[in-house]
Design a protein around this motif. Structure first.
Motif, PDB file in Angstrom:
ATOM      1  N   ILE A   1     -13.701 -43.676 -13.782  1.00 57.05           N
ATOM      2  CA  ILE A   1     -13.232 -43.326 -15.124  1.00 57.05           C
ATOM      3  C   ILE A   1     -12.187 -44.341 -15.568  1.00 57.05           C
ATOM      4  CG2 ILE A   1     -12.202 -41.516 -16.560  1.00 57.05           C
ATOM      5  CD1 ILE A   1     -12.767 -39.517 -14.340  1.00 57.05           C
ATOM      6  N   GLY A   2     -11.279 -44.685 -14.656  1.00 58.79           N
ATOM      7  CA  GLY A   2     -10.166 -45.566 -14.994  1.00 58.79           C
ATOM      8  C   GLY A   2      -9.024 -44.789 -15.605  1.00 58.79           C
ATOM      9  N   GLY A   3      -7.839 -45.418 -15.668  1.00 62.33           N
ATOM     10  CA  GLY A   3      -6.657 -44.760 -16.228  1.00 62.33           C
ATOM     11  C   GLY A   3      -6.052 -43.771 -15.252  1.00 62.33           C
ATOM     12  N   VAL A   4      -4.824 -43.328 -15.546  1.00 64.73           N
ATOM     13  CA  VAL A   4      -4.116 -42.495 -14.571  1.00 64.73           C
ATOM     14  C   VAL A   4      -4.613 -41.046 -14.584  1.00 64.73           C
ATOM     15  CG1 VAL A   4      -1.863 -41.581 -13.895  1.00 64.73           C
ATOM     16  CG2 VAL A   4      -2.103 -44.004 -14.500  1.00 64.73           C
ATOM     17  N   GLU A   5      -4.628 -40.436 -15.754  1.00 63.90           N
ATOM     18  CA  GLU A   5      -5.149 -39.059 -15.822  1.00 63.90           C
ATOM     19  C   GLU A   5      -6.387 -39.031 -16.705  1.00 63.90           C
ATOM     20  OE1 GLU A   5      -4.728 -36.411 -14.215  1.00 63.90           O
ATOM     21  OE2 GLU A   5      -2.838 -36.725 -13.202  1.00 63.90           O
ATOM     22  N   PRO A   6      -7.372 -38.216 -16.408  1.00 61.69           N
ATOM     23  CA  PRO A   6      -7.422 -37.171 -15.371  1.00 61.69           C
ATOM     24  C   PRO A   6      -7.817 -37.685 -13.986  1.00 61.69           C
ATOM     25  CG  PRO A   6      -9.457 -37.127 -16.608  1.00 61.69           C
ATOM     26  CD  PRO A   6      -8.615 -38.224 -17.214  1.00 61.69           C
ATOM     27  N   ALA A   7      -7.961 -39.042 -13.824  1.00 59.42           N
ATOM     28  CA  ALA A   7      -8.458 -39.555 -12.548  1.00 59.42           C
ATOM     29  C   ALA A   7      -7.625 -39.059 -11.366  1.00 59.42           C
ATOM     30  CB  ALA A   7      -8.486 -41.084 -12.586  1.00 59.42           C
ATOM     31  N   ARG A   8      -6.284 -39.119 -11.508  1.00 57.80           N
ATOM     32  CA  ARG A   8      -5.425 -38.730 -10.381  1.00 57.80           C
ATOM     33  C   ARG A   8      -5.650 -37.281  -9.958  1.00 57.80           C
ATOM     34  NH1 ARG A   8       0.688 -40.010 -11.145  1.00 57.80           N
ATOM     35  NH2 ARG A   8       0.295 -38.778 -13.024  1.00 57.80           N
ATOM     36  N   SER A   9      -5.685 -36.364 -10.948  1.00 54.14           N
ATOM     37  CA  SER A   9      -5.887 -34.949 -10.612  1.00 54.14           C
ATOM     38  C   SER A   9      -7.251 -34.723  -9.965  1.00 54.14           C
ATOM     39  CB  SER A   9      -5.792 -34.087 -11.875  1.00 54.14           C
ATOM     40  OG  SER A   9      -4.558 -34.303 -12.492  1.00 54.14           O
ATOM     41  N   LEU A  10      -8.247 -35.432 -10.473  1.00 53.70           N
ATOM     42  CA  LEU A  10      -9.598 -35.251  -9.925  1.00 53.70           C
ATOM     43  C   LEU A  10      -9.677 -35.786  -8.497  1.00 53.70           C
ATOM     44  CD1 LEU A  10     -11.600 -36.235 -13.129  1.00 53.70           C
ATOM     45  CD2 LEU A  10     -11.510 -33.954 -12.061  1.00 53.70           C
ATOM     46  N   ILE A  11      -9.071 -36.921  -8.249  1.00 55.45           N
ATOM     47  CA  ILE A  11      -9.098 -37.486  -6.890  1.00 55.45           C
ATOM     48  C   ILE A  11      -8.337 -36.574  -5.932  1.00 55.45           C
ATOM     49  CG2 ILE A  11      -8.206 -39.389  -5.480  1.00 55.45           C
ATOM     50  CD1 ILE A  11      -8.926 -41.295  -7.768  1.00 55.45           C
ATOM     51  N   THR A  12      -7.197 -36.078  -6.390  1.00 56.25           N
ATOM     52  CA  THR A  12      -6.418 -35.175  -5.544  1.00 56.25           C
ATOM     53  C   THR A  12      -7.229 -33.908  -5.229  1.00 56.25           C
ATOM     54  OG1 THR A  12      -4.456 -36.045  -6.646  1.00 56.25           O
ATOM     55  CG2 THR A  12      -4.165 -34.060  -5.338  1.00 56.25           C
ATOM     56  N   ALA A  13      -7.902 -33.379  -6.242  1.00 54.33           N
ATOM     57  CA  ALA A  13      -8.749 -32.197  -6.021  1.00 54.33           C
ATOM     58  C   ALA A  13      -9.881 -32.513  -5.053  1.00 54.33           C
ATOM     59  CB  ALA A  13      -9.306 -31.702  -7.356  1.00 54.33           C
ATOM     60  N   ALA A  14     -10.425 -33.731  -5.162  1.00 54.79           N
ATOM     61  CA  ALA A  14     -11.503 -34.124  -4.255  1.00 54.79           C
ATOM     62  C   ALA A  14     -11.017 -34.093  -2.811  1.00 54.79           C
ATOM     63  CB  ALA A  14     -12.006 -35.530  -4.617  1.00 54.79           C
ATOM     64  N   PHE A  15      -9.856 -34.682  -2.557  1.00 57.63           N
ATOM     65  CA  PHE A  15      -9.296 -34.664  -1.203  1.00 57.63           C
ATOM     66  C   PHE A  15      -9.113 -33.231  -0.714  1.00 57.63           C
ATOM     67  CE2 PHE A  15      -7.013 -38.926  -2.222  1.00 57.63           C
ATOM     68  CZ  PHE A  15      -8.130 -39.649  -1.806  1.00 57.63           C
ATOM     69  N   GLU A  16      -8.558 -32.396  -1.594  1.00 56.76           N
ATOM     70  CA  GLU A  16      -8.300 -31.001  -1.199  1.00 56.76           C
ATOM     71  C   GLU A  16      -9.575 -30.266  -0.808  1.00 56.76           C
ATOM     72  OE1 GLU A  16      -6.116 -29.499  -4.506  1.00 56.76           O
ATOM     73  OE2 GLU A  16      -4.302 -30.595  -3.900  1.00 56.76           O
ATOM     74  N   HIS A  17     -10.693 -30.704  -1.397  1.00 62.13           N
ATOM     75  CA  HIS A  17     -11.974 -30.079  -1.045  1.00 62.13           C
ATOM     76  C   HIS A  17     -12.721 -30.862   0.012  1.00 62.13           C
ATOM     77  CE1 HIS A  17     -10.906 -27.739  -4.548  1.00 62.13           C
ATOM     78  NE2 HIS A  17     -11.793 -26.840  -4.151  1.00 62.13           N
ATOM     79  N   GLY A  18     -12.001 -31.759   0.702  1.00 58.02           N
ATOM     80  CA  GLY A  18     -12.596 -32.428   1.873  1.00 58.02           C
ATOM     81  C   GLY A  18     -13.485 -33.609   1.565  1.00 58.02           C
ATOM     82  N   ALA A  19     -13.478 -34.067   0.309  1.00 58.46           N
ATOM     83  CA  ALA A  19     -14.331 -35.211  -0.021  1.00 58.46           C
ATOM     84  C   ALA A  19     -13.565 -36.520   0.165  1.00 58.46           C
ATOM     85  CB  ALA A  19     -14.815 -35.106  -1.464  1.00 58.46           C
ATOM     86  N   SER A  20     -14.259 -37.560   0.590  1.00 62.41           N
ATOM     87  CA  SER A  20     -13.696 -38.903   0.560  1.00 62.41           C
ATOM     88  C   SER A  20     -13.858 -39.442  -0.853  1.00 62.41           C
ATOM     89  CB  SER A  20     -14.421 -39.804   1.554  1.00 62.41           C
ATOM     90  OG  SER A  20     -14.045 -39.477   2.871  1.00 62.41           O
ATOM     91  N   VAL A  21     -13.078 -40.457  -1.174  1.00 64.03           N
ATOM     92  CA  VAL A  21     -13.102 -40.986  -2.532  1.00 64.03           C
ATOM     93  C   VAL A  21     -13.299 -42.492  -2.525  1.00 64.03           C
ATOM     94  CG1 VAL A  21     -11.713 -41.369  -4.629  1.00 64.03           C
ATOM     95  CG2 VAL A  21     -11.692 -39.118  -3.503  1.00 64.03           C
ATOM     96  N   VAL A  22     -14.205 -42.955  -3.399  1.00 58.89           N
ATOM     97  CA  VAL A  22     -14.356 -44.376  -3.682  1.00 58.89           C
ATOM     98  C   VAL A  22     -13.922 -44.568  -5.133  1.00 58.89           C
ATOM     99  CG1 VAL A  22     -15.978 -46.280  -3.959  1.00 58.89           C
ATOM    100  CG2 VAL A  22     -16.269 -44.659  -2.058  1.00 58.89           C
ATOM    101  N   SER A  23     -12.964 -45.437  -5.347  1.00 56.22           N
ATOM    102  CA  SER A  23     -12.418 -45.600  -6.695  1.00 56.22           C
ATOM    103  C   SER A  23     -12.394 -47.068  -7.102  1.00 56.22           C
ATOM    104  CB  SER A  23     -10.999 -45.015  -6.735  1.00 56.22           C
ATOM    105  OG  SER A  23     -10.369 -45.349  -7.952  1.00 56.22           O
ATOM    106  N   ALA A  24     -12.486 -47.295  -8.409  1.00 60.27           N
ATOM    107  CA  ALA A  24     -12.375 -48.659  -8.933  1.00 60.27           C
ATOM    108  C   ALA A  24     -11.122 -48.754  -9.801  1.00 60.27           C
ATOM    109  CB  ALA A  24     -13.616 -49.002  -9.752  1.00 60.27           C
TER     110      ALA A  24
END
Lengths: 430, 430
Positions: free
Chosen positions: A82-105
């Motif tokens: 998506i790019g940009g700080v929000e909502p990317a940050r909240s979504l990535i944090t939620a992903a971690f909390e649900h046990g997912a790994s994250v690949v980001s650009a």
């Protein structure tokens, strides 16, 4: 011995990069499966508006509820483009909390909150990979983080923004001014409608922060990076550069101080000799030099942006992260153990090229030279050109601290005989 | 949360590379420990003769019994920098059997027995890493194997032997002949006393086999690589190249066939345009282009050999392999799932530059042109130069199969009016 349930991937963002990721994931499924060692499946694609989804993207996977997709519970990897700080940050944090790994650009987010995101990933035993955040398809994060893990990197110097390189290349080759070259870049799709992030150096500074942190095993944030854009580079600057056998590039430079006790990171336009390999990096290409104790000087070159190249980097990370998932392990996380502080720009050691408009009368050169000497800055060359009572004086200095150099320029401006400082630019790559 | 027992490393070989690995391991212990996440310790160094061990290498670790060192039972990682097939192969196999991962710089062994060694490592759940086997410090194996794991590589083209590049660079810049340039390379330490492996292309062919296998996810062995050395390149060839705006490099070229159903790998001298980035790779430097579907064209450049650069690559692998040990996981193993066959040289599509000595009489050009046409090879340019009843004819072809091109040359040799084929060289990089 393939497992039955496929690895499930959620894709956040489906613009130029995301649609290419989706296309490759759905057309090269067999290759990805073979390379990962298990089937991988695109489980959902979150977009802001459904109306504009590109052809070739599986419409049935589209959702506008990114949060719900990330929290579904069966997602193994979240790809965030998506790019940009929000909502990317909240979504990535939620992903971690649900046990997912994250690949980001997402360079902006990583340059600002990299440490916190790495900590969140580590706390959940998942991966955070982001090769695509710096220099598109060019492998840089992985070589720095893994290939050079047994070496000591001293310097990273490169062109990491394609838009500005395109503009500067046009100015160099055609003699065009900045606005004209920017217009051409915009017309050809190399510059965005609002080019601020590129031309003011924000994009390059975010990349410099990420590279410096990894290269020196310390924390470097966007705010630590000295940043100057390239909107004030003129055709006259290019003419001066040519007279010196140089061209002008917007460079990202990350250095370990000579005493090894601190690091610096900066982005600014600079003259570099035409003989330097970076001088011949054309159009929107990127290239990065890495200097390390044992390895010596390495260069990495390639397309620094664009949908396909960025998708290539994202998918390389996706394969790695999926393999780690299967092995119930994680790749290297943040490495910031050196805790080296980031010094301010004033402590950087560099050279200046200064053009002065001066009165054409005896004694001016002596006056100017005295100012340099008083600030402890030694002069390499002076070139004097007279015309109609006015004259121009071009001074190139030896290496000195940036603080001493800018103090010198300030003092020069105060001289009666100096009518103005026409330009002032750092000289690098020698 | 560091574990108590350090990871123990056995070093096999203590020449130029090994002594540098030992030096860095003993002087940068804290950095390595921080990056691995556990202390790492040099447990023993096997050498052939104890008399010649370099200064700075811990003498108490030296042994001449490599087998006993590998079989000690407490070794976590074996670093093999002996080179050659035996005893390296037996030692690596023994290392796997005793549960150790292996980091190797041994291109000859990997190009010959890579598949068997990978299988042996996999059977024991340990790693086999070998970044240092190709192009010294330049990260190539890891970018191909990991960064581009989500992409489709179509071509790898590069200069992967520093000795021959040094010789060719000297021939180009000074007009020297091969023997003279070789003597200089030997005197400066760039060529070994017996330069066969380098100048006959064996070293580059081994690297081409390794790169092709990884790039195309198939098995490519040294025997599959078409190999021509550069001992017959003459000053006259360089003069011809210059007339065409080219220079001559010894290239390793790995390609996926246009139909995607096979691959080729070859090493031979070739003309490349001066405008190609590989043309400006000087001295003993290496550079490799990688072309992939999504990533586009990437270039990797750096020192291709030497103790320190090779040690950098070895230590990067050592850190990775140690991390994997700690995580009880392994990195990516062999990936050969495409099973693409390797086609013979005759099926390669390329261009030829041919210099003919011909009789200077009417009709010769027509005769020569007919031979090309009969073999289905289309001519790009012809240049004719007459002198004293003799003449020379320089023909540059369009792209054709190597089989058609060499059949053409054979037929040309049979013409009465052709006194000889002065030189014949492929043209690449356009």
């Amino acid at each position: 011995m393939m497992r039955e349930r496929p690895l499930r991937v959620a894709l956040l963002g489906c613009g130029v990069v995301g649609s290419e990721v989706a296309r490759i994931m759905t057309t090269h499924t067999d290759d990805l499966t073979a390379r990962i060692g298990a089937p991988v499946e695109l489980a959902g694609i979150a977009v802001r508006r459904t109306g504009r989804v590109r052809a070739g993207v599986p419409q049935e996977l589209i959702t506008t509820d990114a949060t719900a997709l990330v929290k579904r519970g069966d997602i193994d990897v979240v790809v965030e483009v998506i790019g940009g700080v929000e909502p990317a940050r909240s979504l990535i944090t939620a992903a971690f909390e649900h046990g997912a790994s994250v690949v980001s650009a997402n360079k902006a987010l990583l340059a600002q909150d990299g440490a916190a995101l790495h900590a969140a990933a580590e706390a959940r035993g998942v991966d955070l990979y982001y090769e695509a955040a710096v220099a598109g398809a060019i492998p840089l994060i992985r070589p720095l983080r893994e290939s050079l893990a047994g070496d000591k990197v001293n310097r990273v110097l490169g062109i990491v923004n394609g838009t500005t390189n395109f503009i500067l290349d046009r100015m160099d080759s055609s003699g065009a001014g900045y606005s004209e070259a920017l217009d051409e870049a915009t017309a050809l799709g190399y510059a965005e409608a609002d080019p601020t992030a590129d031309v003011e150096g924000f994009d390059a500074a975010a990349k410099a922060a990420i590279l410096a942190g990894i290269a020196f095993h310390t924390r470097v944030r966007l705010d630590d990076v000295h940043r100057e854009g390239m909107t004030e580079v003129t055709a006259a600057d290019f003419a001066s550069a040519k007279q010196m056998g140089c061209t002008i590039k917007l460079l990202a430079i990350c250095e370990r101080a000579a005493d090894g006790r601190s690091v610096t990171a900066r982005v600014h336009p600079a003259m570099i000799p035409l003989s330097h390999p970076l001088a011949s990096v054309r159009e929107a290409y990127n290239a990065v030099f890495v200097e390390a104790d044992a390895a010596g000087q390495l260069m990495f070159y390639g397309p620094g942006a664009g949908g396909s190249p960025t998708a290539s980097a994202v998918l390389g990370d996706l394969v790695a992260v999926c393999r780690n998932k299967l092995a119930a392990s994680t790749g290297p996380g943040e490495s910031a153990y050196t805790r080296l502080p980031v010094s301010p720009m004033g402590e950087v050691v560099t050279r200046y090229h200064i053009s002065l408009d001066v009165a054409d009368k005896p004694g001016v050169l002596a006056q100017v030279a005295t100012v340099f000497a008083e600030h402890g800055v030694s002069i390499d060359t002076v070139r004097q050109q007279g015309k109609d009572g006015d004259a121009s004086l071009v001074v190139v200095t030896h290496r000195a601290t940036d603080a001493a150099l800018s103090d010198t320029v300030r003092a020069l401006r105060r001289l009666d005989t100096v009518r103005g400082v026409a330009s002032m630019m750092r000289v690098e790559g020698e």
